[in-house]
Design an enzyme around this catalytic site. Structure first.
Site, PDB file in Angstrom:
ATOM      1  N   ASN A 195      -6.792   4.904   8.162  1.00 45.81           N
ATOM      2  CA  ASN A 195      -6.289   3.528   8.113  1.00 45.81           C
ATOM      3  C   ASN A 195      -6.943   2.791   6.954  1.00 45.81           C
ATOM      4  O   ASN A 195      -8.054   3.126   6.543  1.00 45.81           O
ATOM      5  CB  ASN A 195      -6.654   2.814   9.429  1.00 45.81           C
ATOM      6  CG  ASN A 195      -6.166   1.373   9.477  1.00 45.81           C
ATOM      7  OD1 ASN A 195      -5.017   1.089   9.123  1.00 45.81           O
ATOM      8  ND2 ASN A 195      -7.026   0.458   9.895  1.00 45.81           N
TER       9      ASN A 195
ATOM     10  N   ASN B 196       0.837  -1.213   0.000  1.00 44.01           N
ATOM     11  CA  ASN B 196       0.000   0.000   0.000  1.00 44.01           C
ATOM     12  C   ASN B 196       0.863   1.252   0.000  1.00 44.01           C
ATOM     13  O   ASN B 196       0.548   2.231  -0.681  1.00 44.01           O
ATOM     14  CB  ASN B 196      -0.960  -0.008   1.193  1.00 44.01           C
ATOM     15  CG  ASN B 196      -2.201  -0.823   0.910  1.00 44.01           C
ATOM     16  OD1 ASN B 196      -3.053  -0.427   0.126  1.00 44.01           O
ATOM     17  ND2 ASN B 196      -2.282  -2.003   1.521  1.00 44.01           N
TER      18      ASN B 196
ATOM     19  N   MET C 267       0.598  -2.580  12.127  1.00 42.40           N
ATOM     20  CA  MET C 267      -0.087  -3.617  12.882  1.00 42.40           C
ATOM     21  C   MET C 267       0.052  -3.439  14.400  1.00 42.40           C
ATOM     22  O   MET C 267       0.274  -4.408  15.117  1.00 42.40           O
ATOM     23  CB  MET C 267       0.403  -5.002  12.423  1.00 42.40           C
ATOM     24  CG  MET C 267       0.246  -5.248  10.937  1.00 42.40           C
ATOM     25  SD  MET C 267      -1.443  -4.953  10.301  1.00 42.40           S
ATOM     26  CE  MET C 267      -2.172  -6.552  10.641  1.00 42.40           C
TER      27      MET C 267
ATOM     28  N   HIS D 148      -8.258  -1.043   5.928  1.00 38.13           N
ATOM     29  CA  HIS D 148      -8.609  -2.328   6.531  1.00 38.13           C
ATOM     30  C   HIS D 148      -9.131  -3.254   5.427  1.00 38.13           C
ATOM     31  O   HIS D 148      -9.955  -2.829   4.603  1.00 38.13           O
ATOM     32  CB  HIS D 148      -9.669  -2.125   7.619  1.00 38.13           C
ATOM     33  CG  HIS D 148      -9.993  -3.389   8.331  1.00 38.13           C
ATOM     34  ND1 HIS D 148      -9.152  -3.954   9.262  1.00 38.13           N
ATOM     35  CD2 HIS D 148     -11.049  -4.231   8.218  1.00 38.13           C
ATOM     36  CE1 HIS D 148      -9.676  -5.072   9.705  1.00 38.13           C
ATOM     37  NE2 HIS D 148     -10.833  -5.270   9.091  1.00 38.13           N
TER      38      HIS D 148
ATOM     39  N   ILE E  27      -2.092  -1.609  17.682  1.00 41.81           N
ATOM     40  CA  ILE E  27      -3.292  -0.876  18.101  1.00 41.81           C
ATOM     41  C   ILE E  27      -2.818   0.384  18.801  1.00 41.81           C
ATOM     42  O   ILE E  27      -2.009   0.308  19.738  1.00 41.81           O
ATOM     43  CB  ILE E  27      -4.161  -1.749  19.026  1.00 41.81           C
ATOM     44  CG1 ILE E  27      -4.720  -2.918  18.211  1.00 41.81           C
ATOM     45  CG2 ILE E  27      -5.285  -0.918  19.653  1.00 41.81           C
ATOM     46  CD1 ILE E  27      -5.508  -3.913  19.014  1.00 41.81           C
TER      47      ILE E  27
HETATM   48  C1  GAR Z   1      -3.118  -4.795   3.871  1.00 40.63           C
HETATM   49  O1  GAR Z   1      -3.937  -5.805   3.345  1.00 40.63           O
HETATM   50  C2  GAR Z   1      -3.894  -3.954   4.846  1.00 40.63           C
HETATM   51  O2  GAR Z   1      -5.226  -3.759   4.478  1.00 40.63           O
HETATM   52  C3  GAR Z   1      -3.796  -4.776   6.101  1.00 40.63           C
HETATM   53  O3  GAR Z   1      -2.479  -5.238   6.113  1.00 40.63           O
HETATM   54  C4  GAR Z   1      -2.028  -5.393   4.770  1.00 40.63           C
HETATM   55  C5  GAR Z   1      -0.727  -4.659   4.614  1.00 40.63           C
HETATM   56  O4  GAR Z   1      -0.169  -4.914   3.363  1.00 40.63           O
HETATM   57  N1  GAR Z   1      -4.093  -4.006   7.258  1.00 40.63           N
HETATM   58  C6  GAR Z   1      -4.691  -4.510   8.325  1.00 40.63           C
HETATM   59  O5  GAR Z   1      -5.006  -5.678   8.420  1.00 40.63           O
HETATM   60  C7  GAR Z   1      -4.933  -3.517   9.439  1.00 40.63           C
HETATM   61  N2  GAR Z   1      -5.731  -4.115  10.440  1.00 40.63           N
HETATM   62  P1  GAR Z   1       0.994  -4.023   2.786  1.00 40.63           P
HETATM   63  O6  GAR Z   1       2.086  -3.988   3.861  1.00 40.63           O
HETATM   64  O7  GAR Z   1       1.454  -4.757   1.566  1.00 40.63           O
HETATM   65  O8  GAR Z   1       0.431  -2.684   2.500  1.00 40.63           O
END
Ligand code: GAR
Length: 202
Positions: A116, A23, A99, A118, A101
């Site tokens: 954020n 992301n 990750m 999700h 809280i």
């Molecule tokens: C993503 O899928 C994001 O939506 C999720 O972690 C992943 C990070 O991927 N976030 C959560 O679960 C937050 N509770 P990335 O490091 O490749 O962006």
């Protein structure tokens, strides 16, 4: 609401990560598009070897590591992050796979300016293991949500969502991949909307 005014032109982003940073990469790529209304001022990771840090360094973006393991309490960990946000003239904080809280210590000074992503269609499937839970629940649709961060985990007001179908033979991994493609569209889109709002309120 955070008191800072945006700089003329682009708003400044801090992106907080814990892992691979796909992301983050979508935001880096968006910031390279002519006229995109934001630039990343700093990437902060709580995990020292997160691959997202490499992505930031490859794009010449300053990085900071704030490992939660170096702090005996959450308040000190979050105060350290607050100090970095002030150092880099940030207008909007983007949690992108961060990750941890976080508590009101970090959230309150940035209320309305901290968002954020999700990987579910909130309010469905807050927390972890969203794709497993969506499949187990028999859902036929999933997706991703960009929302304001509030002290209730995954409970803040929704900014935008993007949906995907859940197919009969989906596994958590195949569904995660389909949702992730939408995440990479959603985050830049949400930042555009936030930038318009921040500029208006300046
Ligand atoms: C993503 O899928 C994001 O939506 C999720 O972690 C992943 C990070 O991927 N976030 C959560 O679960 C937050 N509770 P990335 O490091 O490749 O962006």
């Amino acid at each position: 609401m955070h008191a800072k005014a945006p700089p003329s032109g682009k708003i400044g982003l801090a992106v907080l990560i814990s892992g691979r940073g796909s992301n983050l990469q979508s935001i880096i790529d968006a910031c390279r598009i002519d006229g995109f209304p934001a630039e990343i001022k700093v990437v902060i990771s709580n995990i020292p070897d997160a691959y997202g840090l490499v992505r930031a360094q490859n794009a010449d973006i300053p990085t900071r590591i704030v490992s939660h393991k170096d702090y005996t309490n959450k308040t000190d960990f979050e105060q350290k992050i607050l100090g970095i946000l002030d150092e880099f003239s940030v207008d909007l904080v983007c949690l992108a796979g961060f990750m941890r809280i976080i508590s009101p210590v970090l959230i309150t000074p940035w209320e309305g300016r901290i968002i954020n992503i999700h990987p579910s269609l909130l309010p469905k499937h807050k927390g972890l293991h969203t794709h497993e839970r969506a499949i187990e629940a028999g859902d036929t649709t999933s997706g991703c949500t960009i929302h304001y961060v509030t002290p209730g985990v995954d409970e803040g007001e929704i900014i935008l969502q993007r949906s995907v179908p859940i197919l009969p033979d989906d596994t958590p991994d195949t569904l995660a991949a389909r949702v992730l493609e939408q995440e990479h569209i959603a985050y830049p889109d949400a930042i555009r909307r936030m930038a318009a709002q921040i500029s208006k309120s300046a």
